[in-house]
Write a protein that holds these residues in place. Structure first.
Motif, short mmCIF file in Angstrom:
data_model
loop_
_atom_site.label_atom_id
_atom_site.label_comp_id
_atom_site.label_asym_id
_atom_site.label_seq_id
_atom_site.Cartn_x
_atom_site.Cartn_y
_atom_site.Cartn_z
N ASN A 288 -1.97 5.11 2.21
CA ASN A 288 -0.68 5.18 2.89
C ASN A 288 -0.62 4.08 3.93
OD1 ASN A 288 -1.56 6.14 5.57
ND2 ASN A 288 -2.04 8.06 4.52
N ARG A 289 0.56 3.83 4.43
CA ARG A 289 0.80 2.71 5.34
C ARG A 289 -0.15 2.71 6.53
NH1 ARG A 289 6.14 0.98 8.86
NH2 ARG A 289 5.02 0.90 10.83
N ASN A 290 -0.28 3.82 7.22
CA ASN A 290 -1.06 3.86 8.45
C ASN A 290 -2.52 3.53 8.22
OD1 ASN A 290 1.28 4.51 9.77
ND2 ASN A 290 0.79 6.68 10.01
N ILE A 291 -3.12 4.13 7.20
CA ILE A 291 -4.53 3.86 6.91
C ILE A 291 -4.71 2.41 6.46
CG2 ILE A 291 -6.46 4.41 5.37
CD1 ILE A 291 -5.57 7.31 5.45
N LEU A 292 -3.80 1.91 5.64
CA LEU A 292 -3.90 0.53 5.18
C LEU A 292 -3.87 -0.44 6.35
CD1 LEU A 292 -1.55 0.59 2.04
CD2 LEU A 292 -4.06 0.61 2.07
N VAL B 23 6.33 1.10 -3.37
CA VAL B 23 6.00 -0.31 -3.55
C VAL B 23 4.51 -0.51 -3.75
CG1 VAL B 23 5.99 -2.56 -2.40
CG2 VAL B 23 7.98 -1.09 -2.21
N ALA B 24 4.15 -1.51 -4.55
CA ALA B 24 2.77 -1.97 -4.68
C ALA B 24 2.79 -3.49 -4.52
CB ALA B 24 2.18 -1.59 -6.03
N LEU B 25 1.82 -4.01 -3.75
CA LEU B 25 1.77 -5.44 -3.45
C LEU B 25 0.45 -6.03 -3.91
CD1 LEU B 25 3.14 -5.41 0.22
CD2 LEU B 25 4.45 -5.65 -1.89
N LYS B 26 0.52 -7.28 -4.38
CA LYS B 26 -0.69 -8.03 -4.76
C LYS B 26 -0.86 -9.20 -3.79
CE LYS B 26 -2.58 -10.95 -8.46
NZ LYS B 26 -2.34 -11.49 -9.84
N PHE B 27 -2.09 -9.36 -3.31
CA PHE B 27 -2.43 -10.46 -2.41
C PHE B 27 -3.62 -11.24 -2.97
CE2 PHE B 27 -0.33 -7.32 0.17
CZ PHE B 27 0.47 -8.05 1.04
N GLN B 28 -3.66 -12.52 -2.62
CA GLN B 28 -4.76 -13.40 -3.04
C GLN B 28 -5.44 -13.95 -1.79
OE1 GLN B 28 -5.13 -14.18 -6.55
NE2 GLN B 28 -7.14 -15.04 -6.03
N PHE C 193 -4.99 -5.33 -3.99
CA PHE C 193 -3.83 -4.59 -4.46
C PHE C 193 -3.61 -3.40 -3.53
CE2 PHE C 193 -5.72 -6.63 -8.17
CZ PHE C 193 -4.62 -7.26 -8.74
N LEU C 194 -2.41 -3.29 -2.96
CA LEU C 194 -2.11 -2.24 -2.01
C LEU C 194 -0.90 -1.42 -2.48
CD1 LEU C 194 -2.28 -4.25 1.36
CD2 LEU C 194 -4.12 -2.93 0.27
N SER C 195 -0.97 -0.09 -2.28
CA SER C 195 0.19 0.76 -2.55
C SER C 195 0.06 2.03 -1.73
CB SER C 195 0.31 1.07 -4.04
OG SER C 195 1.58 1.65 -4.31
N GLY C 196 1.13 2.85 -1.79
CA GLY C 196 1.16 4.09 -1.03
C GLY C 196 2.20 4.05 0.08
N PHE C 197 3.18 3.15 -0.02
CA PHE C 197 4.18 3.00 1.02
C PHE C 197 5.52 2.59 0.40
CE2 PHE C 197 1.43 -0.65 0.53
CZ PHE C 197 2.31 -1.69 0.28
N TYR C 198 6.53 2.49 1.26
CA TYR C 198 7.89 2.25 0.79
C TYR C 198 8.31 0.79 0.96
CZ TYR C 198 8.62 7.27 0.45
OH TYR C 198 8.54 8.59 0.10
N ASN C 199 9.45 0.47 0.35
CA ASN C 199 10.01 -0.87 0.42
C ASN C 199 10.20 -1.31 1.88
OD1 ASN C 199 12.52 -2.78 0.57
ND2 ASN C 199 11.78 -2.94 -1.54
N ASP C 200 10.63 -0.41 2.72
CA ASP C 200 10.86 -0.74 4.14
C ASP C 200 9.57 -1.12 4.87
OD1 ASP C 200 13.52 -0.25 3.77
OD2 ASP C 200 13.50 1.74 4.69
#
Length: 278
Positions: free
Chosen positions: A217-221, A272-277, A239-246
């Motif tokens: 979730n957002r807070n833990i991430l 939302v899920a996001l990918k980072f490099q 790869f991160l997920s567990g949160f909203y578009n906002d």
């Protein structure tokens, strides 16, 4: 864990969407640990030891004029869980390539077939984020890559990573239910390269991975992102997920502080899920 008692809240919601997703997110922040979406709302569970009289005080959607939400609650002994999950757990099929199902579901014709016994560490409310993380694993190369599945839940993402050729893999969750359930599911799917650990990000110093997956979730991430980055090898993927578009701006801003480049976004029903490099 055999004497653990849970409090079950049965919420009836009108209209269902997007209220159910918002309600699950807010209940998660309040301390509820598992959810089952129903035809008329959602059922949420919290350990009795974690419950208090004001548990719903900060759940703002309950005060909203946009939705009509009513609820009842009761104590539930752990022995009721198998029947509860069998009634409510539905299989997931992602991109016609990967299925996630319980042993009592019929075997589908998919390239990857993951069998889990849901228990307390899985809820249909998590399907959107799980779906997107599975989609990321399906479309990215994992052969011979070292992987961390942080907040592993049932272990489903670690299991798929191994099916795609990843090794070695660490699957970590602080919740004892999730830890035990992941151990069972790793064995159930005949995985040989997954180590399941009970704990949090404090286990990561000294460990290094090609890929870090965190569906929490957002807070833990936000709190643990620096630790994830330290564990991610140069050129690695996060790869991160567990949160909203906002939540995207604050997540991306925090990743940018650690020189992690945002390269892709997936979205399903406001999740939302996001990918980072790196």
């Amino acid at each position: 864990m055999s004497n653990t008692i849970y409090i079950g809240y049965y919420f009836k919601v009108q209209p269902l969407q997007p209220a159910v997703e918002i309600l699950i997110a807010e209940l998660g922040y309040a301390g509820f640990e598992s959810f089952v979406e129903t035809e008329d709302g959602v059922t949420a569970y919290i350990q009795k030891d974690e419950w208090h009289d004001a548990i719903l005080e900060d759940v703002q959607i309950l005060k909203s004029d946009e939705f009509e939400i009513t609820y009842t609650s009761e104590e539930i002994e752990q022995t009721n869980w198998n029947a509860e999950w069998e009634k409510n757990f539905n299989p997931i099929v992602v991109n016609d390539r990967c299925s996630v199902r319980a042993p009592f579901h019929e075997k589908p014709d998919t390239q990857y077939d993951i069998i889990i016994e849901p228990k307390m560490s899985f809820g249909t409310g998590h399907h959107e984020t799980t779906h997107m993380m599975i989609a990321y694993i399906l479309k990215n190369e994992f052969t011979n890559k070292s992987v961390l599945d942080m907040g592993c839940g049932t272990g489903v993402l670690a299991i798929l990573a191994e099916m795609k050729g990843a090794q070695p893999i660490d699957a970590i969750d602080y919740d004892n239910w999730c830890y035990l359930n992941s151990l069972e599911n790793v064995e159930r799917n005949n995985c040989k390269h997954i180590t399941v650990l009970e704990g949090d990000a404090s286990l990561l110093p000294g460990r290094h991975y090609d890929v870090v997956i965190a569906n929490i979730n957002r807070n833990i991430l936000l709190n643990d992102l620096e630790t994830y980055n330290a564990a991610l090898k140069a050129g690695g993927q996060l790869f991160l997920s567990g949160f909203y578009n906002d939540d995207i701006p604050v997540i991306v801003a925090e990743c940018n502080k650690h020189h992690l480049k945002h390269v892709e976004t997936l979205e399903r029903n406001q999740w939302v899920a996001l990918k980072f490099q790196k």
